[in-house]
Each structure stands twice: as structure tokens, then as C-alpha cells.
Design a protein around this motif. Sequence first.
Motif, short mmCIF file in Angstrom:
data_model
loop_
_atom_site.label_atom_id
_atom_site.label_comp_id
_atom_site.label_asym_id
_atom_site.label_seq_id
_atom_site.Cartn_x
_atom_site.Cartn_y
_atom_site.Cartn_z
N TYR A 37 0.83 -1.21 0.00
CA TYR A 37 0.00 0.00 0.00
C TYR A 37 0.86 1.26 0.00
CZ TYR A 37 -4.41 -2.44 0.95
OH TYR A 37 -5.52 -3.22 0.86
N ARG A 38 0.48 2.21 -0.81
CA ARG A 38 1.05 3.56 -0.78
C ARG A 38 -0.04 4.47 -0.23
NH1 ARG A 38 1.27 8.34 -3.70
NH2 ARG A 38 3.34 9.35 -3.81
N SER A 47 4.34 4.08 3.22
CA SER A 47 4.16 2.79 2.55
C SER A 47 4.17 1.66 3.56
CB SER A 47 5.27 2.56 1.51
OG SER A 47 5.23 3.55 0.51
N THR A 156 0.20 -0.79 -4.98
CA THR A 156 1.14 -0.41 -6.03
C THR A 156 1.79 -1.62 -6.69
OG1 THR A 156 2.96 -0.24 -4.44
CG2 THR A 156 1.68 1.76 -4.85
N ASN A 157 1.49 -2.82 -6.22
CA ASN A 157 2.17 -4.01 -6.76
C ASN A 157 1.26 -4.91 -7.58
OD1 ASN A 157 0.68 -4.70 -4.46
ND2 ASN A 157 1.98 -6.47 -3.98
N SER A 158 0.13 -4.37 -8.06
CA SER A 158 -0.82 -5.16 -8.87
C SER A 158 -1.07 -6.52 -8.24
CB SER A 158 -0.29 -5.33 -10.30
OG SER A 158 -0.12 -4.08 -10.93
#
Length: 219
Positions: A37-38, A47, A156-158
Motif C-alpha cells: 500500500y502507498r 508505505s 502499487t504491486n498489482s
Amino acid sequence: MSYPKRTAALASAAALAGSAVLLAAPAAHADVVDVNYRCQTPIGVKSAVSPIDIKGVRSGGGYKITMSWQKGVSSSPVELGKGAMTPSATIRLGGADSGTLAVSGPANAAAIPANTPIKISDLSGTYTPRKTGKVTFTAATLTIKALGTTTTCAPTNSPKPSLTLDVTAAGGSSSGGQLPQTGPADSAVALGTLGGTVLLAGAAGALWLTRRGQTAARR
């Protein structure tokens, strides 16, 4: 074919049909997925990585979907008193369906010390299938409201789906909802009735109908 033998044959066929229905029951596959998570907070960007678990339990005509965080995300520079923080999130739908599902949960039950990861309570919502097929559930945006501020956290990492459900849309089924017509109309009706009895009462229901047929034959 005599009535008792015909009834016994229908009982066997219904038992097989009942087994097929049970084998075709909605299936689920779940994984605990790490989500990076961002978080855009009032004091800057933070983060955090948390394993996310999503579960689905049948509830009426839909499913109760529960999203769980195994680690805290973001933090606050000041203590958040009991009830000061309210979380909510969205889950992205994929596969046979699309869009998002909103989930929410209670405010924090205990105070959260300053500068410590914020533990998110389990969030839940109701999903009603709109299409028949396999539907995936993937963690999407997390929103944290506290002390008049809003923090938004996005993956953010799909991440891959945490849950896959094999669902049937309301009012329909993958097989069209009809029994196959393999004989005279009265046989199909008898098979449908007997199939329901076998599912509800098991072998005892089939035995009861068979004995009833034997009694009628003696008359």
C-alpha cells in the motif's frame, strides 16, 4: 416395467442427479496475498505491506464478503483514541463480473498509540452475483478517516486476487435451471420431485417412495 421397479429406477436416477447437483455446488478458492500500500496521509506519503485475506460466505441470495488485514498500515503522529478512526475499502471484481464492492467496518475498539501501524478491523459487505461464472475479488483502495482527516491507500504491486468464487446469478443457473427431458413428461416431473426429496432426505426419502410404490402395486 412394473410400478415398483419404475419407482426404484427413478430413485436411482434421482440419487445420481442429486450427486451431480452437490458436485456442481459453488466452489471457492482463497489466498492470502501481500499488498503493497502507498498511503497519502495528511503529513506525507507512507508505505506498508500487509497480507490481505478475503473470504466469502453464502448469505441469502448473495455472499457476505469479509476482508482482513494481517498487519497494520500507515500510522498517526498523534494517538487515536477509542472510536477515532473509521476504515472502509473497495474490492475490485474480475472474471465473470466487473466493478468494485464497497466494504466497511467498525471504528477502532481501543486507542492506537502515536507512530504505530494502524491495525484495520475486518471489513465486510454483501456481494450479489449479476452474472454466472467465476468471479475474482482483489484488494483495491483503503480509506482511513480519523480526527477530521482522510488517508487514502492504494496498492502499487498489482496484487493477484485473494478470493475466487464460482457463482450463479440471481434467477438463473449455469445449466438453465431445467432437468433434461429423457422420457415422457410424467417421468420428468417424477424425477424432479424425487430429486428434491433425495437432496433433502437422502436415501430415506427414496426408500419411502419405493415402499409407497410397492403398496400401491399390491392394491
